[in-house]
Design an enzyme around this catalytic site. Structure first.
Site, PDB file in Angstrom:
ATOM      1  N   TYR A   1      59.569  50.477  83.269  1.00 20.84           N
ATOM      2  CA  TYR A   1      59.199  49.090  83.562  1.00 20.84           C
ATOM      3  C   TYR A   1      60.222  48.451  84.506  1.00 20.84           C
ATOM      4  CZ  TYR A   1      56.389  50.425  79.627  1.00 20.84           C
ATOM      5  OH  TYR A   1      55.541  51.137  78.812  1.00 20.84           O
TER       6      TYR A   1
ATOM      7  N   CYS B   1      65.909  32.467  95.034  1.00 18.85           N
ATOM      8  CA  CYS B   1      66.065  31.016  94.936  1.00 18.85           C
ATOM      9  C   CYS B   1      65.468  30.528  93.635  1.00 18.85           C
ATOM     10  CB  CYS B   1      65.377  30.345  96.118  1.00 18.85           C
ATOM     11  SG  CYS B   1      66.171  30.792  97.637  1.00 18.85           S
ATOM     12  N   GLU B   2      66.077  30.922  92.546  1.00 20.35           N
ATOM     13  CA  GLU B   2      65.576  30.525  91.237  1.00 20.35           C
ATOM     14  C   GLU B   2      66.693  30.768  90.229  1.00 20.35           C
ATOM     15  OE1 GLU B   2      61.491  31.594  90.601  1.00 20.35           O
ATOM     16  OE2 GLU B   2      61.731  31.487  88.439  1.00 20.35           O
TER      17      GLU B   2
ATOM     18  N   PRO C   1      54.312  58.199  74.935  1.00 25.83           N
ATOM     19  CA  PRO C   1      55.482  57.408  75.319  1.00 25.83           C
ATOM     20  C   PRO C   1      55.507  57.053  76.794  1.00 25.83           C
ATOM     21  CG  PRO C   1      56.060  59.724  75.230  1.00 25.83           C
ATOM     22  CD  PRO C   1      54.610  59.634  74.831  1.00 25.83           C
ATOM     23  N   GLY C   2      56.033  55.914  77.098  1.00 24.32           N
ATOM     24  CA  GLY C   2      56.336  55.549  78.473  1.00 24.32           C
ATOM     25  C   GLY C   2      57.855  55.483  78.590  1.00 24.32           C
TER      26      GLY C   2
HETATM   27  N1  LLP Z   1      50.291  53.257  75.245  1.00 23.66           N
HETATM   28  C1  LLP Z   1      49.750  52.059  75.484  1.00 23.66           C
HETATM   29  C2  LLP Z   1      48.326  51.850  75.217  1.00 23.66           C
HETATM   30  C3  LLP Z   1      50.545  51.012  75.996  1.00 23.66           C
HETATM   31  O1  LLP Z   1      49.997  49.823  76.218  1.00 23.66           O
HETATM   32  C4  LLP Z   1      51.915  51.258  76.273  1.00 23.66           C
HETATM   33  C5  LLP Z   1      52.756  50.199  76.827  1.00 23.66           C
HETATM   34  C6  LLP Z   1      52.425  52.534  76.007  1.00 23.66           C
HETATM   35  C7  LLP Z   1      51.596  53.513  75.493  1.00 23.66           C
HETATM   36  C8  LLP Z   1      53.848  52.895  76.278  1.00 23.66           C
HETATM   37  O2  LLP Z   1      54.741  52.140  75.548  1.00 23.66           O
HETATM   38  P1  LLP Z   1      56.300  52.538  75.572  1.00 23.66           P
HETATM   39  O3  LLP Z   1      56.395  53.913  74.957  1.00 23.66           O
HETATM   40  O4  LLP Z   1      56.732  52.546  76.971  1.00 23.66           O
HETATM   41  O5  LLP Z   1      56.970  51.489  74.781  1.00 23.66           O
HETATM   42  N2  LLP Z   1      56.992  45.816  80.264  1.00 23.66           N
HETATM   43  C9  LLP Z   1      57.466  45.951  78.891  1.00 23.66           C
HETATM   44  C10 LLP Z   1      56.716  47.019  78.141  1.00 23.66           C
HETATM   45  C11 LLP Z   1      55.212  46.850  78.173  1.00 23.66           C
HETATM   46  C12 LLP Z   1      54.504  47.999  77.525  1.00 23.66           C
HETATM   47  C13 LLP Z   1      53.040  47.987  77.806  1.00 23.66           C
HETATM   48  N3  LLP Z   1      52.321  49.065  77.172  1.00 23.66           N
HETATM   49  C14 LLP Z   1      58.960  46.231  78.906  1.00 23.66           C
HETATM   50  O6  LLP Z   1      59.556  46.244  79.974  1.00 23.66           O
HETATM   51  O7  LLP Z   1      59.566  46.413  77.857  1.00 23.66           O
END
Ligand code: LLP
Length: 430
Positions: free
Chosen positions: A388, A352-353, A282-283
């Protein structure tokens, strides 16, 4: 929230620290993280053998150090993220343990996961001997040339994907990610030819999908695991766990999700006759809810019938609304005592957008939010911004990156200084 109930949209503290004091001490816009929420989110996933933090979501060294102390390992997608992991105290390798069929294989503290090696990341991986999760077959030969005999993980695209937005869907033909599921036999031949063994299997179909969709991955992974065979010692469910951003969204049933994956793992253990480590990556889940952007309201204006609050954070600070139409809860930290009734307002930034709007739906349509009547000088807090958020901030309009503060035990600690205008032009010449 009942319409007009201003008290529910007022927030004066984050994890016991006064927002006004934090803004006074560190300026705005400011990222603030609640350490205890991150620890709690790590504990929520304790059933998994390995929690591998996708640090791209929030890679401040203090956050990495915090999750490391909570027993969480990391994923790195670049030489920069490898450098961060090492700087936060992660070793390149797990301690060598005596292996028997009843033991789980050790977890790699850092795994490089990507669809390509750029030259810097290949150098770092080879120098440190890091484990690699390969999202394309070309990576196999490139790695074998530098690290003969390495064991690798394959990231497989199962042919379907889901996400909160098309831009975060990472499976199916529309996605560049992973090795296409039908190519696995050929890729295994290439790995064998290159002298590599395949010890891991990983799928990540997208971010912010619902668990029902994420659950489909388990069946698909099991089929590919059979093709790979007994060399497998680790499987990863990838990331993508959703968090509730909108008030009507509910928390995911993590227990049910783990049970499904655990059953998949056990069937593979029975088939292969040895233990299989079960990872999750997880991220967002670990840090999103812990993060807040504290901004100051610098103008209040009316454009025809619509009222706007303009704050000192923009999409240079938090890009998710402009990129994906993402919803972030907001609350007011008024300078005075008693907030008045809520009113519908649009919230925008200083850039400015015209797209520099935090209250927008997918497609860029400006929406409004009920917030207590606000004045210039009040603070506005944008919530669930810990994933993010800072990591996608930019210097657009030559705005310095904001500071980051970690609050623990009611005390806020500066963990990244605000950029200065000198930082903005560093390395440039006339
Ligand atoms: N593993 C891989 C290989 C990934 O590419 C990602 C996210 C994760 C794990 C973690 O995913 P999560 O658990 O955070 O959903 N910028 C976007 C999200 C892009 C995610 C990219 N990869 C946002 O703000 O929603």
């Amino acid at each position: 929230m009942a319409p007009g109930d201003a008290s529910q949209s007022v927030r004066r503290e984050i994890a016991g620290a006064s927002i006004a004091d934090l803004a006074h001490a560190h300026g705005t816009p400011l990222y603030v993280y609640d350490a205890e929420i991150i620890r709690q989110r790590c504990r929520d996933l304790a059933a998994w053998d390995t929690i591998r933090f996708a640090q791209k979501a929030c890679s401040n060294l203090a956050v990495l150090d915090l999750v490391r102390r909570a027993g969480v390992v990391v994923d790195a997608v670049s030489a920069g993220e490898i450098h961060r992991a090492l700087a936060a105290g992660y070793p390149a390798h797990a301690p060598v343990a005596a292996a028997s069929a009843t033991d789980l294989p050790p977890a790699h503290p850092i795994v490089y996961t990507a669809d390509i090696f750029d030259r810097d990341s290949l150098d770092a991986v080879a120098r440190l001997g890091l484990h690699v999760n390969c999202g394309s077959a070309d990576m196999l030969e490139q790695l074998a040339e530098r690290v003969p005999g390495a064991a690798v993980t394959l990231r497989v695209n199962p042919g379907f994907g889901h996400g909160h937005s098309q831009k975060t869907n990472t499976g199916g033909e529309g996605s560049k990610h992973g090795i296409w599921h039908e190519e696995i036999p050929e890729v295994l031949r290439r790995a064998e030819w290159a002298g590599l063994s395949v010890s891991g299997l990983h799928m990540h179909i997208g971010s912010g999908a619902d668990l029902a969709h994420l659950a489909e991955v388990a069946g698909s992974l099991e089929r590919v695991a059979h093709e790979i065979g007994r060399s497998l010692t680790t499987i990863s469910a990838g990331g993508g766990l959703p968090v509730p951003y909108k008030p009507e969204e509910v928390r995911a049933d993590l227990g049910g999700y783990f049970t499904l994956w655990d059953a998949t793992r056990k069937r593979l253990e029975d088939r292969f006759g040895h233990r299989i480590r079960l990872e999750i990556e997880p991220g967002r889940y670990l840090t999103a809810e812990a993060g807040f952007v504290v901004t100051e309201i610098r103008a209040v204006k009316r454009q025809g019938g619509r009222k706007y609050l303009l704050v000192d954070a923009g999409f240079n600070t938090l890009a998710r609304p402009v990129l994906y139409g993402s919803y972030h809860p907001m609350s007011l930290c008024p300078a005075g005592d008693s907030p008045t009734a809520c009113e519908e307002v649009a919230v925008g930034g200083p850039l400015c957008e015209s797209g520099d709007i935090f209250t927008q739906a997918d497609g860029g349509f400006v929406t409004t939010r009920p917030l207590p009547a606000a004045a210039v000088g009040d603070l506005l807090v944008i919530e669930i911004a810990g994933a993010y958020g800072f990591v996608m901030a930019s210097n657009y309009n030559s705005k310095p990156l904001p500071a980051e503060v970690l609050v623990d035990g009611g005390h806020g600690r500066l963990v990244r200084a605000r950029q200065s205008v000198a930082d903005l032009v560093r390395g440039e010449t006339v």
